[in-house]
Design an enzyme around this catalytic site. Structure first.
Site, PDB file in Angstrom:
ATOM      1  CG  LEU A  77      -2.022   1.142   1.477  1.00  0.00           C
ATOM      2  CD1 LEU A  77      -2.866   1.134   0.186  1.00  0.00           C
ATOM      3  CD2 LEU A  77      -2.786   1.199   2.593  1.00  0.00           C
ATOM      4  CG  ASP A  78      -0.577   4.670   0.040  1.00  0.00           C
ATOM      5  OD1 ASP A  78      -1.159   4.815  -1.113  1.00  0.00           O
ATOM      6  OD2 ASP A  78      -1.319   4.944   1.064  1.00  0.00           O
ATOM      7  CD  GLU A  79       5.529   0.216   1.441  1.00  0.00           C
ATOM      8  OE1 GLU A  79       6.485  -0.707   0.993  1.00  0.00           O
ATOM      9  OE2 GLU A  79       5.335   0.204   2.579  1.00  0.00           O
TER      10      GLU A  79
END
Length: 284
Positions: free
Chosen positions: A227-229
């Site tokens: 997530l969000d990486e």
């Protein structure tokens, strides 16, 4: 003239640029742009090339076959070739926030984005009037923990039916499923504030205001299962100070989200991004 873009990456070695440019010359093409980058640590070569073919009788399929046989195989290249008239089809996922959607559709209507937008998918019906205003089909697909599998199935059916090339999450407030991510690897673009991981939660701007931050940022990246990486495409910042209110923080943040997401879409649509080892090479 048939304008064509070629994207290449492979192990760095001697003779790549010479081989590619000679191929273009023999195919009666003229190079109008060329840029390259070498990741020294990984020993990987990247190149983006734009050219024009004067012989309109040469088909893209023939060029691809010749390129694979005469160059790509020898250099063990990963490569893609596109013509300028191949507009990628982009799907928009939205929830209730409208600022990014309005900005994208405004730019689209002004012909600033070289894309087609066949549909908008949302887990709420709030933004349907905006889609109708721009004459773009809107699909309400409920998406909760209870109906996640059914929602995912409907989303995928809509994307495949409309032959979607890439997806943009224009402040879509749901986590994308692993199945959808795998189907559109490095082809789902997200936008969010850059306060993570310091200020998570539903009100990051309020938390940042209380902490007295001096910089607000926005980040657009490709979606991965972490997530969000995912690989970052575009970022920007603006300064804030003690004279700014929470409302100022939110307004400045949304302005950045609009700008950064639009830049990311433009870069992707114009085939200026290449993903490798969870980061991007961007050819501006």
């Amino acid at each position: 003239m048939q304008k064509t873009t070629i994207l290449i990456h492979c192990e760095d070695q001697k003779g790549i640029i010479a081989a590619v440019t000679n191929f273009i010359l023999k195919a009666e093409g003229n190079i109008v742009y060329i840029d390259q980058h070498v990741d020294v640590e990984q020993n990987v070569f990247f190149m983006r090339l734009e050219c024009e073919f004067s012989n309109l009788n040469i088909r893209l399929a023939n060029i691809k076959a010749d390129f694979q046989q005469s160059i790509a195989t020898d250099f063990k290249m990963s490569w893609e070739i596109y013509t300028k008239d191949q507009k990628p089809k982009m799907a928009l996922f939205v929830s209730k926030y409208d600022h990014c959607l309005f900005d994208i559709l405004g730019r689209y209507s002004a012909n600033e984005l070289n894309v087609e937008i066949p549909l908008i998918i949302s887990n709420h019906e709030d933004l349907k009037p905006i889609a109708e205003r721009f004459n773009i089909p809107f699909y309400y697909v409920p998406f909760t923990k209870e109906n996640k599998e059914e929602g995912e199935k409907i989303q995928i059916e809509l994307l495949q039916k409309n032959e979607i090339d890439f997806v943009v999450l224009a402040r879509y407030m749901q986590i994308i499923t692993p199945t959808l991510i795998n189907l559109y690897e490095n082809k789902i673009i997200n936008i969010h504030h850059s306060f993570l991981p310091a200020f998570p939660g539903a009100k990051p701007y309020h938390s940042a205001f209380k902490r007295g931050v001096k910089i607000i940022g926005a980040t657009s990246h490709y979606v991965t299962q972490q997530l969000d990486e995912g690989p970052i495409i575009e970022q920007d910042i603006t300064r804030v100070s003690h004279i700014n209110s929470v409302e100022d923080f939110i307004m400045k943040g949304r302005d950045l989200e609009r700008i950064v997401l639009a830049r990311a879409i433009k870069l992707h649509a114009e085939r200026k991004t290449m993903v490798y080892d969870n980061k991007t090479v961007i050819f501006y």
